[in-house]
Design an enzyme around this catalytic site. Structure first.
Site, PDB file in Angstrom:
ATOM      1  N   GLY A 214       0.783  -1.230   0.000  1.00 54.49           N
ATOM      2  CA  GLY A 214       0.000   0.000   0.000  1.00 54.49           C
ATOM      3  C   GLY A 214       0.811   1.275   0.000  1.00 54.49           C
ATOM      4  N   THR A 215       2.132   1.170  -0.132  1.00 53.10           N
ATOM      5  CA  THR A 215       2.945   2.377  -0.138  1.00 53.10           C
ATOM      6  C   THR A 215       3.010   3.016  -1.520  1.00 53.10           C
ATOM      7  OG1 THR A 215       4.840   0.904  -0.310  1.00 53.10           O
ATOM      8  CG2 THR A 215       4.445   1.899   1.830  1.00 53.10           C
ATOM      9  N   THR A 218       2.974  -0.163  -7.050  1.00 46.99           N
ATOM     10  CA  THR A 218       2.297  -0.365  -8.322  1.00 46.99           C
ATOM     11  C   THR A 218       1.941   0.980  -8.949  1.00 46.99           C
ATOM     12  OG1 THR A 218       1.390  -2.397  -7.400  1.00 46.99           O
ATOM     13  CG2 THR A 218       0.406  -1.609  -9.417  1.00 46.99           C
ATOM     14  N   HIS A 433      13.483   6.360  22.622  1.00 48.62           N
ATOM     15  CA  HIS A 433      14.419   5.291  22.271  1.00 48.62           C
ATOM     16  C   HIS A 433      15.291   5.723  21.085  1.00 48.62           C
ATOM     17  CE1 HIS A 433      15.411   0.886  21.719  1.00 48.62           C
ATOM     18  NE2 HIS A 433      15.681   1.354  20.509  1.00 48.62           N
ATOM     19  N   GLU A 434      14.645   6.182  20.037  1.00 47.22           N
ATOM     20  CA  GLU A 434      15.408   6.572  18.847  1.00 47.22           C
ATOM     21  C   GLU A 434      16.257   7.807  19.119  1.00 47.22           C
ATOM     22  OE1 GLU A 434      15.775   4.663  16.366  1.00 47.22           O
ATOM     23  OE2 GLU A 434      14.243   3.258  17.081  1.00 47.22           O
TER      24      GLU A 434
HETATM   25  P1  ADP Z   1       1.466  -1.257  -3.452  1.00 44.82           P
HETATM   26  O1  ADP Z   1       1.595  -1.708  -4.865  1.00 44.82           O
HETATM   27  O2  ADP Z   1       2.714  -0.655  -2.900  1.00 44.82           O
HETATM   28  O3  ADP Z   1       0.921  -2.290  -2.537  1.00 44.82           O
HETATM   29  P2  ADP Z   1      -0.466   0.482  -4.609  1.00 44.82           P
HETATM   30  O4  ADP Z   1       0.382   1.202  -5.579  1.00 44.82           O
HETATM   31  O5  ADP Z   1      -1.287  -0.610  -5.155  1.00 44.82           O
HETATM   32  O6  ADP Z   1       0.398  -0.059  -3.402  1.00 44.82           O
HETATM   33  O7  ADP Z   1      -1.388   1.548  -3.849  1.00 44.82           O
HETATM   34  C1  ADP Z   1      -2.774   1.375  -3.732  1.00 44.82           C
HETATM   35  C2  ADP Z   1      -3.482   2.712  -3.823  1.00 44.82           C
HETATM   36  O8  ADP Z   1      -3.163   3.535  -2.717  1.00 44.82           O
HETATM   37  C3  ADP Z   1      -3.081   3.507  -5.030  1.00 44.82           C
HETATM   38  O9  ADP Z   1      -3.844   3.179  -6.129  1.00 44.82           O
HETATM   39  C4  ADP Z   1      -3.314   4.941  -4.573  1.00 44.82           C
HETATM   40  O10 ADP Z   1      -4.663   5.292  -4.710  1.00 44.82           O
HETATM   41  C5  ADP Z   1      -2.999   4.885  -3.114  1.00 44.82           C
HETATM   42  N1  ADP Z   1      -1.598   5.263  -2.875  1.00 44.82           N
HETATM   43  C6  ADP Z   1      -0.634   4.449  -2.403  1.00 44.82           C
HETATM   44  N2  ADP Z   1       0.531   5.117  -2.275  1.00 44.82           N
HETATM   45  C7  ADP Z   1       0.311   6.377  -2.699  1.00 44.82           C
HETATM   46  C8  ADP Z   1       1.140   7.535  -2.820  1.00 44.82           C
HETATM   47  N3  ADP Z   1       2.442   7.521  -2.472  1.00 44.82           N
HETATM   48  N4  ADP Z   1       0.583   8.663  -3.306  1.00 44.82           N
HETATM   49  C9  ADP Z   1      -0.721   8.685  -3.646  1.00 44.82           C
HETATM   50  N5  ADP Z   1      -1.544   7.625  -3.562  1.00 44.82           N
HETATM   51  C10 ADP Z   1      -1.060   6.474  -3.084  1.00 44.82           C
HETATM   52 ZN    ZN Z   2      16.948   0.598  19.025  1.00 45.70          ZN
HETATM   53 MG    MG Z   3       1.092  -3.533  -5.672  1.00 41.10          MG
END
Ligand code: ADP
Ligand code: ZN
Ligand code: MG
Length: 622
Positions: A214-215, A218, A433-434
């Site tokens: 979710g970062t 993709t 800690h950090e």
């Molecule tokens: P991953 O492939 O890393 O698991 P995705 O690219 O599938 O994550 O992200 C899922 C959705 O979350 C994207 O379609 C977007 O809507 C939102 N999203 C995730 N990261 C971002 C980001 N850095 N900026 C804007 N939207 C994001």
């Molecule tokens: Zn530590």
């Molecule tokens: Mg993905």
């Protein structure tokens, strides 16, 4: 071999679906052919005669085996009503005809030779269906056998349509600036490979995006596709492997053949870990064997062209630790791009991207960002959507701050269950800690400079991170440097002791590393009163169940073992004490760093040093 039903690939499913649709249509036709005449009611011959006598019949049709009488009145639904009676065997209808004529009913007759469509359908359709069924099954079986089965080995890579209106660009990705900058370079190369070639620059052949789910990995890949203006072949690792042995490998081959024809281009393999898991020793399951073949083919293809062809291979994974080491060698995925969890500023930027389509009133996204530590891009997209839903629920037109509050409350519950979001007490502890690590690193003479401190959870296990960069490539480390490194490792736990009641489990990894380092100082490097000597002989490694296990041969007495333990203990105690001295003397700086971390979550080197220097001179203890 897996069960057939589980391992059918997509085209087999399509064929099966077509087959079922054909079956349905045929059935419907059949039914219609038999019942096309309206509402018919089967009656006895005498009931039919009664209807005639009652003057209810408008028309009569005499067929081979039955008599059909159409009634004068229509049914409630306005349809014709028919009475159907079997003809009496071997009795002519003169009697009936006389009665009908008397009532003025029109009579007609039909000699059936069997109606055409029902006959055709009932005789030919089953054959057609059987043929279809055989082909579907036959295709699957030949797919299992052949190295290059009909359409099974064709890669089904999606090629993105670059001309479409809603293509993804780098503007859609926020909060992951480092990753974005690295990828912009890739895009620039693909836009003008000649420029890079002219100066002899080599661009990495493979770029691996690494980051938590979710970062936006993709999303970043799609943005590269949208920006670069070259063909973009996208495929998910799981699509290679869900099929029969040999098919995945042949898909990889096909994918690269296509890519070479259309270079410069990008090949993107999402969820690489599905293919790229470490090859285990013996393939017990067919699925393993298939994955290995696929992985081997991928390695062969990656080696099979040089970077000047203009193909950049991108891949994404959230489990880099399971990847086969061979994938990460030079000439393959030799550049790894970390797609990090966003800090508070990053989260605000991501919220802005997604909130663009909302109509908002008095919303402060900065506050929303502060309330969502630990969330990644996908979570934040969710927050925005939930806020809009909350607005709709209360029948309002504009999204307000309280809708965001409600959305956060809703989503945080789930995140806490996953253990991805810390509560306030945990955050405070992690901050100190950090800060402890960072301050000790800044205060001792020989430690590597602190590049960045953060309290954003990086991965499961490590709650925060203090990233130290070695100033130069190191081949040797001195005893002083190692002692300082031990003190830095102790800094986190020591700060916790100083500020909170008791210690937490958060220092486990630090302690492991410190213990290992201290033991090496004693046993490997001769850095203890036990003298310039090594203890234990590395016994090489042994292959056990797929993984290599290294063991040490013990070549010293029980008494020496006790001395070693004592010396290790002495080193660790000394490091702990130094950390206590540093942090005790610079308590205001420690608190300042921690408080700032609670607000900003991430501190870069400059900000950190400014903060510390403003609170007294740096005491570089020896
Ligand atoms: P991953 O492939 O890393 O698991 P995705 O690219 O599938 O994550 O992200 C899922 C959705 O979350 C994207 O379609 C977007 O809507 C939102 N999203 C995730 N990261 C971002 C980001 N850095 N900026 C804007 N939207 C994001
Ligand atoms: Zn530590
Ligand atoms: Mg993905």
């Amino acid at each position: 071999m897996q069960a057939l039903s589980l391992s059918m690939n997509r085209s087999a499913w399509v064929r099966l679906a077509l087959f079922l649709v054909a079956l349905g249509v045929a059935g419907a036709l059949w039914f219609r052919a038999l019942n096309s005449q309206g509402d018919s009611l089967t009656v006895s011959y005498s009931e039919l005669l009664a209807a005639v006598d009652g003057a209810r019949v408008a028309e009569v049709l005499v067929e081979n085996e039955r008599v059909v009488a159409k009634l004068k009145e229509k049914s409630a639904a306005g349809r014709e009503q028919l009475l159907v009676a079997s003809r009496l065997p071997n009795i002519d209808e003169r009697e009936l005809i006389t009665r009908l004529e008397a009532k003025g009913v029109s009579i007609s007759g039909r000699i059936e030779r069997g109606s055409f469509w029902p006959a055709v359908l009932s005789s030919i359709l089953p054959i057609v269906m059987l043929v279809l069924l055989f082909r579907a099954v036959g295709g699957m079986i030949s797919g299992a056998r052949g190295a290059r089965p009909m359409s099974f080995g064709k890669s089904q890579a999606k090629i993105f349509d670059r001309s479409s209106e809603n293509r993804t660009t780098f503007l859609d990705v926020a909060g992951v600036d480092e990753a974005r900058n690295e990828l912009i370079e890739v895009v620039n190369y693909l836009k003008d490979p000649e420029k890079y070639r002219a100066v002899g620059a080599r661009v990495p052949k493979g770029v691996l995006l690494v980051g938590a789910p979710g970062t936006g990995k993709t999303l970043l890949a799609r943005a590269v596709a949208g920006e670069s203006g070259v063909p973009f072949f996208s495929m998910s690792g799981s699509e290679f492997v869900e099929m029969f042995v040999g098919v995945g490998a042949s898909r990889v081959r096909d994918l690269f053949t296509q890519a070479k024809e259309r270079a410069p281009c990008i090949v993107f393999i999402d969820e690489l870990d599905a293919v790229g898991k470490t090859r285990a020793g013996g393939g017990v399951f067919a699925a393993n064997e298939e994955r290995e073949q696929t992985l081997n083919q991928l390695l062969v293809e990656m080696d099979g062209f040089d970077a000047s062809v203009g193909i950049v291979i991108m891949a994404a994974t959230n489990r880099p630790e399971v990847l086969d080491k061979a994938l990460l060698r030079a000439g393959r995925f030799d550049r790894q791009v970390l797609v990090d969890r966003p800090d508070v500023r990053g989260r605000e930027a991501i919220l802005r991207v997604h909130a663009k389509r909302l109509v908002m009133q008095d919303v402060d996204l900065k506050v929303v960002a502060q309330r969502t530590p630990g969330m990644v891009g996908a979570d934040l997209a969710n927050v925005v959507n939930e806020a809009a839903l909350a607005t709709a629920r209360r029948d309002a037109k504009k999204v307000e701050q309280r809708d965001f509050e409600e959305a956060i409350d809703r989503l945080q519950l789930g995140l806490r269950k996953d253990g991805r979001v810390m509560n306030d007490a945990e955050r405070r502890r992690v901050a100190w800690h950090e800060a402890g690590h960072a301050l000790v690193a800044l205060s001792v003479k020989h430690a590597d400079p602190v590049h960045r401190v953060t309290i954003i959870p990086r991965s499961i296990g490590a709650l925060g991170a203090t990233l130290q960069l070695p100033t130069e490539d190191r081949y040797l480390m001195t005893e002083d440097e190692l002692r300082d490194a031990l003190a830095v490792l102790m800094g986190g736990r020591t700060a916790e002791e100083l500020v909170f009641e008791g210690v937490s489990t958060g220092a486990q990894n630090d302690l492991e590393r410190a213990s290992e380092l201290a033991r090496q100082m004693v046993c490997r490097f001769g850095m203890s009163p036990l003298g310039p000597q090594t203890f234990g002989r590395p016994g090489g490694s042994q292959f056990l169940g797929g993984g290599a296990v290294s063991f040490e041969e013990r070549n010293f007495s029980e008494a020496t073992a006790q001395s070693i333990d004592q010396e290790v203990r002495r080193l660790l105690d000394a490091a702990h004490q130094r950390a206590q001295e540093v942090l005790g003397a610079r308590r205001t700086a420690l608190d300042a760093i921690a408080s700032e971390l609670l607000v900003k979550e991430t501190l870069e080197r400059d900000a950190l040093e400014a903060l510390v220097n403003a609170r007294g001179p740096g005491l570089k203890t020896a």
